[in-house]
Design a protein around this motif. Structure first.
Motif, PDB file in Angstrom:
ATOM      1  N   PRO A  45       0.820  -1.215   0.000  1.00  0.00           N
ATOM      2  CA  PRO A  45       0.000   0.000   0.000  1.00  0.00           C
ATOM      3  C   PRO A  45       0.849   1.258   0.000  1.00  0.00           C
ATOM      4  CG  PRO A  45      -0.844  -1.586   1.582  1.00  0.00           C
ATOM      5  CD  PRO A  45       0.487  -2.100   1.133  1.00  0.00           C
ATOM      6  N   ASP A  46       1.989   1.203   0.700  1.00  0.00           N
ATOM      7  CA  ASP A  46       2.862   2.374   0.747  1.00  0.00           C
ATOM      8  C   ASP A  46       3.424   2.661  -0.645  1.00  0.00           C
ATOM      9  OD1 ASP A  46       4.665   4.391   1.868  1.00  0.00           O
ATOM     10  OD2 ASP A  46       6.220   2.912   1.433  1.00  0.00           O
ATOM     11  N   ARG A  47       3.860   1.609  -1.355  1.00  0.00           N
ATOM     12  CA  ARG A  47       4.430   1.805  -2.676  1.00  0.00           C
ATOM     13  C   ARG A  47       3.387   2.343  -3.647  1.00  0.00           C
ATOM     14  NH1 ARG A  47       6.690  -3.628  -2.050  1.00  0.00           N
ATOM     15  NH2 ARG A  47       8.844  -3.501  -1.324  1.00  0.00           N
ATOM     16  N   GLN A  48       2.127   1.901  -3.460  1.00  0.00           N
ATOM     17  CA  GLN A  48       1.086   2.263  -4.406  1.00  0.00           C
ATOM     18  C   GLN A  48       0.360   3.558  -4.039  1.00  0.00           C
ATOM     19  OE1 GLN A  48      -1.474  -1.123  -4.664  1.00  0.00           O
ATOM     20  NE2 GLN A  48       0.116  -2.490  -5.470  1.00  0.00           N
ATOM     21  N   ARG A  49       0.720   4.161  -2.916  1.00  0.00           N
ATOM     22  CA  ARG A  49       0.037   5.382  -2.478  1.00  0.00           C
ATOM     23  C   ARG A  49       0.202   6.480  -3.526  1.00  0.00           C
ATOM     24  NH1 ARG A  49      -1.429   7.221   2.797  1.00  0.00           N
ATOM     25  NH2 ARG A  49      -0.534   5.307   3.596  1.00  0.00           N
ATOM     26  N   HIS A  50      -0.875   7.135  -3.881  1.00  0.00           N
ATOM     27  CA  HIS A  50      -0.841   8.148  -4.944  1.00  0.00           C
ATOM     28  C   HIS A  50      -0.002   9.348  -4.516  1.00  0.00           C
ATOM     29  CE1 HIS A  50      -2.238  11.099  -7.877  1.00  0.00           C
ATOM     30  NE2 HIS A  50      -2.670  10.071  -8.588  1.00  0.00           N
ATOM     31  N   PRO A  51       0.796   9.918  -5.441  1.00  0.00           N
ATOM     32  CA  PRO A  51       1.625  11.085  -5.092  1.00  0.00           C
ATOM     33  C   PRO A  51       0.822  12.239  -4.508  1.00  0.00           C
ATOM     34  CG  PRO A  51       2.289  10.194  -7.219  1.00  0.00           C
ATOM     35  CD  PRO A  51       1.054   9.448  -6.817  1.00  0.00           C
ATOM     36  N   LEU A  52      -0.410  12.435  -4.983  1.00  0.00           N
ATOM     37  CA  LEU A  52      -1.242  13.514  -4.444  1.00  0.00           C
ATOM     38  C   LEU A  52      -1.528  13.279  -2.969  1.00  0.00           C
ATOM     39  CD1 LEU A  52      -3.001  16.026  -4.718  1.00  0.00           C
ATOM     40  CD2 LEU A  52      -4.872  14.548  -5.523  1.00  0.00           C
ATOM     41  N   ALA A  53      -1.856  12.020  -2.625  1.00  0.00           N
ATOM     42  CA  ALA A  53      -2.131  11.700  -1.226  1.00  0.00           C
ATOM     43  C   ALA A  53      -0.896  11.912  -0.368  1.00  0.00           C
ATOM     44  CB  ALA A  53      -2.616  10.248  -1.109  1.00  0.00           C
ATOM     45  N   ARG A  54       0.254  11.524  -0.900  1.00  0.00           N
ATOM     46  CA  ARG A  54       1.500  11.704  -0.150  1.00  0.00           C
ATOM     47  C   ARG A  54       1.821  13.183   0.022  1.00  0.00           C
ATOM     48  NH1 ARG A  54       5.974   7.259  -2.191  1.00  0.00           N
ATOM     49  NH2 ARG A  54       5.359   5.600  -0.760  1.00  0.00           N
ATOM     50  N   GLY A  55       1.557  13.981  -1.034  1.00  0.00           N
ATOM     51  CA  GLY A  55       1.807  15.411  -0.938  1.00  0.00           C
ATOM     52  C   GLY A  55       0.943  16.056   0.136  1.00  0.00           C
ATOM     53  N   ILE A  56      -0.332  15.687   0.171  1.00  0.00           N
ATOM     54  CA  ILE A  56      -1.242  16.221   1.187  1.00  0.00           C
ATOM     55  C   ILE A  56      -0.797  15.760   2.572  1.00  0.00           C
ATOM     56  CG2 ILE A  56      -3.607  16.135   2.058  1.00  0.00           C
ATOM     57  CD1 ILE A  56      -4.521  15.952  -0.872  1.00  0.00           C
ATOM     58  N   GLU A  57      -0.369  14.505   2.656  1.00  0.00           N
ATOM     59  CA  GLU A  57       0.106  13.966   3.925  1.00  0.00           C
ATOM     60  C   GLU A  57       1.322  14.744   4.425  1.00  0.00           C
ATOM     61  OE1 GLU A  57       2.287   9.884   5.037  1.00  0.00           O
ATOM     62  OE2 GLU A  57       0.369   9.648   4.022  1.00  0.00           O
ATOM     63  N   LEU A  58       2.229  15.051   3.517  1.00  0.00           N
ATOM     64  CA  LEU A  58       3.432  15.807   3.882  1.00  0.00           C
ATOM     65  C   LEU A  58       3.069  17.195   4.396  1.00  0.00           C
ATOM     66  CD1 LEU A  58       6.762  15.855   1.916  1.00  0.00           C
ATOM     67  CD2 LEU A  58       5.797  17.960   2.796  1.00  0.00           C
ATOM     68  N   LEU A  59       2.165  17.881   3.692  1.00  0.00           N
ATOM     69  CA  LEU A  59       1.730  19.210   4.132  1.00  0.00           C
ATOM     70  C   LEU A  59       1.047  19.144   5.490  1.00  0.00           C
ATOM     71  CD1 LEU A  59       0.330  20.603   0.760  1.00  0.00           C
ATOM     72  CD2 LEU A  59       2.392  21.375   1.943  1.00  0.00           C
ATOM     73  N   THR A  60       0.252  18.100   5.692  1.00  0.00           N
ATOM     74  CA  THR A  60      -0.438  17.940   6.969  1.00  0.00           C
ATOM     75  C   THR A  60       0.554  17.785   8.112  1.00  0.00           C
ATOM     76  OG1 THR A  60      -2.337  16.900   5.877  1.00  0.00           O
ATOM     77  CG2 THR A  60      -2.109  16.538   8.240  1.00  0.00           C
ATOM     78  N   LEU A  61       1.598  17.011   7.880  1.00  0.00           N
ATOM     79  CA  LEU A  61       2.635  16.841   8.899  1.00  0.00           C
ATOM     80  C   LEU A  61       3.311  18.169   9.219  1.00  0.00           C
ATOM     81  CD1 LEU A  61       4.359  13.491   7.838  1.00  0.00           C
ATOM     82  CD2 LEU A  61       3.252  13.968  10.020  1.00  0.00           C
ATOM     83  N   MET A  62       3.598  18.952   8.186  1.00  0.00           N
ATOM     84  CA  MET A  62       4.263  20.232   8.401  1.00  0.00           C
ATOM     85  C   MET A  62       3.366  21.190   9.182  1.00  0.00           C
ATOM     86  SD  MET A  62       6.177  20.706   4.699  1.00  0.00           S
ATOM     87  CE  MET A  62       7.218  22.096   5.167  1.00  0.00           C
ATOM     88  N   VAL A  63       2.072  21.132   8.932  1.00  0.00           N
ATOM     89  CA  VAL A  63       1.135  21.980   9.673  1.00  0.00           C
ATOM     90  C   VAL A  63       1.003  21.503  11.111  1.00  0.00           C
ATOM     91  CG1 VAL A  63      -1.278  22.664   9.876  1.00  0.00           C
ATOM     92  CG2 VAL A  63      -0.168  22.700   7.647  1.00  0.00           C
ATOM     93  N   ASP A  64       0.794  20.195  11.293  1.00  0.00           N
ATOM     94  CA  ASP A  64       0.484  19.665  12.608  1.00  0.00           C
ATOM     95  C   ASP A  64       1.662  19.688  13.570  1.00  0.00           C
ATOM     96  OD1 ASP A  64      -2.111  19.239  11.901  1.00  0.00           O
ATOM     97  OD2 ASP A  64      -1.919  17.083  11.580  1.00  0.00           O
TER      98      ASP A  64
END
Length: 284
Positions: A14-33
């Motif tokens: 699932p990690d390998r197949q995670r869509h780049p858009l989802a990962r990008g949003i996840e990264l931004l969320t981490l930076m905010v939180d």
């Protein structure tokens, strides 16, 4: 293939197949939180549970969109385009409500139209995103959601004066179109004026962006308290301006900008999660 190998592969798939858009949003969320001022590539990779190369690729894509930006030492932070979009998300955001409330009080106390403007790092321009109109029948209507240069008018100068030295120098020595006959377009004189604005903590202009309009503005800073993200100010018809009230208007504008800066800073404490919880959720 052993059972252990099959299990490990199925967990990683699932990690390998995670869509780049989802990962990008996840990264931004981490930076905010997590609420830090800046992050290294390896730090973000560790938080996300991905390789440094994957994190670097995501950051590169987000940087092109203005969602993240780089500091002078090469670290990454949330981009000002990200913050602009956050401000533009109507009244759902607490910060939007905070800005509206502060602008309403500023207009009530001054009797003049108040505004909030945001800065875009990629464009090196600003736009008005929120305003509260004066009750007076004679008032100026600001151009909302339109990108505007920083060198003309207090609304731009209050941002320009507090940008990093290199950015400020680039703008001051770049194209400086005259929006009115009063717009300052001489780089030397403009630089001197910006020094004064940094010293005083506010800008005031007379007909430099709009003929016949006087404006007072003060900078608003982001989460770190050092990066300017926009400004708060008021606009007054020149015919109604009373020089005797200038110091009081300046005080009210500076107090309003400081209040919004404080609201932004306190919001980061409210959303800070427990770091261990982020890692235990297996965020990848």
């Amino acid at each position: 293939m052993s059972t252990n190998e099959t299990t490990a592969g199925s967990e990683q798939s699932p990690d390998r197949q995670r869509h780049p858009l989802a990962r990008g949003i996840e990264l931004l969320t981490l930076m905010v939180d997590t609420g830090e001022d800046s992050y290294g590539v390896r730090e973000l990779a560790s938080l996300m549970g991905v390789s440094a190369s994957t994190a670097h690729r995501l950051l590169g894509d987000l940087e092109k969109l203005g969602m993240v930006g780089r500091t002078r030492d090469g670290a990454y932070r949330l981009g000002l385009e990200f913050l602009r979009l956050a401000w533009a998300t109507t009244a759902r955001l607490p910060l939007e409500e905070a800005a509206t409330d502060i602008l309403g009080q500023l207009t009530e106390r001054t009797g003049e139209s108040s505004f909030f403007g945001v800065y875009n790092e990629q464009r090196q321009q600003m736009m008005f995103t929120h305003t509260v109109e004066s009750p007076h029948p004679l008032r100026y209507v600001l151009p909302m959601h339109t990108w505007l240069p920083l060198h003309a008018g207090a609304s731009g100068l209050a941002i320009l004066a507090f940008l990093p030295d290199e950015t400020r120098h680039e703008i001051v020595h770049g194209p400086l179109p005259a929006l009115t006959a009063r717009t300052r377009v001489d780089p030397g004189k403009l630089s001197d004026r910006l020094d004064e604005i940094r010293r005083d903590g506010y800008a005031i202009s007379h007909g430099e962006r709009i003929e016949g309009a006087i404006s007072v503005a003060a900078p608003v800073f982001g989460l770190s308290g050092t990066i300017v993200v926009g400004d708060i100010g008021i606009t007054i018809p020149e015919s109604r301006f009373n020089l005797g009230t200038e110091s009081e208007l300046v005080r009210l504008v500076k107090d309003s900008a400081a209040a919004l800066t404080d609201r932004i800073a306190s919001s980061r404490v409210a959303i800070r999660p427990q770091p261990n919880k982020v890692q235990s959720n297996g965020v990848a």
